[in-house]
Write a protein that holds these residues in place. Structure first.
Motif, short mmCIF file in Angstrom:
data_model
loop_
_atom_site.label_atom_id
_atom_site.label_comp_id
_atom_site.label_asym_id
_atom_site.label_seq_id
_atom_site.Cartn_x
_atom_site.Cartn_y
_atom_site.Cartn_z
N ASP A 1 29.67 26.52 34.48
CA ASP A 1 28.55 26.55 33.54
C ASP A 1 27.26 26.40 34.35
OD1 ASP A 1 28.07 25.92 30.32
OD2 ASP A 1 26.55 24.99 31.60
N VAL A 2 26.17 27.00 33.89
CA VAL A 2 24.92 26.98 34.67
C VAL A 2 24.35 25.56 34.78
CG1 VAL A 2 23.18 27.38 32.88
CG2 VAL A 2 22.87 28.38 35.15
N HIS A 3 24.80 24.68 33.87
CA HIS A 3 24.31 23.30 33.87
C HIS A 3 25.32 22.37 34.54
CE1 HIS A 3 22.48 25.37 30.32
NE2 HIS A 3 21.40 24.96 30.97
N ASP B 1 26.62 30.98 30.65
CA ASP B 1 25.16 30.85 30.78
C ASP B 1 24.55 31.04 32.18
OD1 ASP B 1 26.21 28.38 31.49
OD2 ASP B 1 25.25 27.25 29.87
N GLY C 1 29.09 26.74 27.82
CA GLY C 1 27.87 27.27 27.21
C GLY C 1 27.69 28.78 27.32
N TYR D 1 24.05 31.25 26.04
CA TYR D 1 22.88 31.30 25.14
C TYR D 1 22.07 32.57 25.38
CZ TYR D 1 24.47 26.53 25.61
OH TYR D 1 25.28 25.42 25.69
ZN LIG Z 1 25.49 25.19 30.01
#
Ligand SMILES: [Zn+2]
Length: 312
Positions: free
Chosen positions: A158-160, A235, A276, A278
Motif C-alpha cells: 500500500d502507498v501508505h 494506491d 487502499g 483512491y
Molecule cells: Zn493506503
C-alpha cells in the motif's frame, strides 16, 4: 474456474456513502471478476465474522468494546476518519474473518484471496486512517494459535506505511514485516517495520520494482516464513488521490506477479488482502485489484504448488 478461493461477503461494504474510500469497491471487484469470466460462482467462499477471542489476540478489550457498543469518543472517530455505524462494525468483523479464511485456504491451495482486508493502520487500542480492526494481524495470531504456522511475513505494498502492523509486531521475531510506501505521506508517525522501503515522491514502476523485489527475495531466503500475507494496495497508482507515486496499472500488476512468483518458487502460501485504492475513477481501483487476482492465477498456473497438490 480459479485454482484458489476468493473470500467475499456482500456485507463487506463499510457503509460510508460519499467518502474518498470507495467502500462499494468490494462488490464491484466481485462483480467484475464474474462478468469478465475470470471467476465463477463456485470460486467464492463466504466468511463468518471473526470471533471476539480472535480480535482480542491483537486488540485491547477497551477498543473491541467501544466498537461493539458504539461508544467511540469524538477523538476516536477523528483518528479513524470514517463515520461510525453498526454496518462498519459488521464489515470489519467480517473482513477479519475473511482474512482468517483466506489464510486457511492458502494453506490448502497455495493462495487465498480476501476481497477486503489489509486494514494496516489499525493499532491494538485505536483505529486510524479508515482501519478499525487489523485483519491481517488477527489472522496471523489465529493461525499461530491454531498451530498452523509459526513464522509469517507481511509484504505491504500500500502507498501508505503499515504503521499498525509495525506497532503490533515490532517486538515479535516470529513476524517479519516489509512496508514499501511513499515516505512523504500519511501516516506522520511511522514506527519501524522489520524493513521499511521509503520511496521518494513520484517514484515510477522501474524504481519501485528495483527496490521491492530484491528485498522480498532476500527476506524470504533468510527468514523462511510459512506464509506471506500480501497487503496489495491499489494506491501507488499514478492517478491516486491519496498517494504520490507514479506506478502504472501494468507496473502494479507486475509488482503483484513478481511477489507471488517469489513466494511460489519457495512453496510459501500467500494470503492476499486489498488495502487502499483512491483513484479518481473507481473503475481504475477496481481494475488494479482485479489484476491482482489475474496475476495470482497466472503464477498459480505457471508454478504448480507442491504443498497444494499434496494437501488435496
Ligand atoms: Zn493506503
Amino acid at each position: 474456474m480459479l485454482p484458489f478461493k476468493l473470500v467475499y461477503h456482500e456485507r463487506y461494504d463499510l457503509n460510508l456513502g460519499p467518502h474518498v474510500f470507495p467502500s462499494q469497491k468490494f462488490r464491484l471487484i466481485a462483480e467484475q471478476l464474474l462478468r469478465e469470466g475470470i471467476a465463477v460462482a463456485g470460486d467464492f467462499v463466504r466468511p463468518s465474522p471473526a470471533g471476539d477471542d480472535d480480535l482480542l489476540r491483537v486488540h485491547t478489550p477497551e477498543w473491541v468494546n467501544k466498537l461493539k457498543t458504539g461508544t467511540l469518543t469524538a477523538g476516536d472517530v477523528m483518528k479513524l476518519e470514517v463515520p461510525y455505524s453498526p454496518e462498519l462494525v459488521e464489515a470489519v468483523w467480517l473482513a477479519a474473518g475473511g482474512t482468517i479464511l483466506a489464510a486457511q485456504c492458502a494453506l490448502r491451495d497455495g493462495f487465498g484471496a480476501n476481497l477486503s482486508g489489509g486494514f494496516h493502520h489499525a493499532y491494538p487500542g485505536h483505529g486510524e486512517g479508515f482501519c478499525a480492526i487489523h485483519d491481517v494481524a488477527v489472522a496471523i495470531r489465529r493461525l499461530q494459535a491454531d498451530g498452523a504456522i509459526q513464522k509469517a511475513m507481511v509484504v505491504d505494498t500500500d502507498v501508505h506505511h503499515g504503521n499498525g502492523t509495525a506497532a503490533i509486531f515490532g517486538k515479535d521475531s516470529s513476524v517479519f514485516t516489509i512496508s514499501i510506501h511513499q515516505e512523504n505521506d500519511y501516516p506522520a508517525h511511522k514506527p519501524p517495520s522489520t524493513i521499511d522501503l521509503n520511496m521518494m515522491d513520484r517514484a515510477d514502476d522501474d524504481e519501485y520494482l528495483a527496490t521491492l523485489i530484491p528485498t522480498v527475495q532476500q527476506a524470504l531466503d533468510e527468514f523462511c516464513p510459512e506464509m506471506v500475507f500480501y497487503v496489495g494496495g491499489a494506491d501507488p497508482y499514478c492517478e491516486d488521490q491519496l498517494g504520490g507515486l507514479s506506478l502504472t496499472k501494468k507496473g502494479l500488476m507486475e509488482r503483484d506477479r513478481r511477489v507471488f512468483e517469489e513466494a511460489r518458487r519457495r512453496d510459501i502460501p500467500v494470503a492476499n488482502t486489498l488495502a487502499g485504492g483512491y483513484a479518481r475513477n473507481v473503475e481504475d481501483t477496481v481494475r488494479i485489484h482485479v489484476n491482482t487476482i489475474l496475476a495470482a492465477r497466472d503464477v498459480a498456473l505457471a508454478f504448480p504448488s507442491a504443498s497444494a497438490a499434496t494437501n488435496r
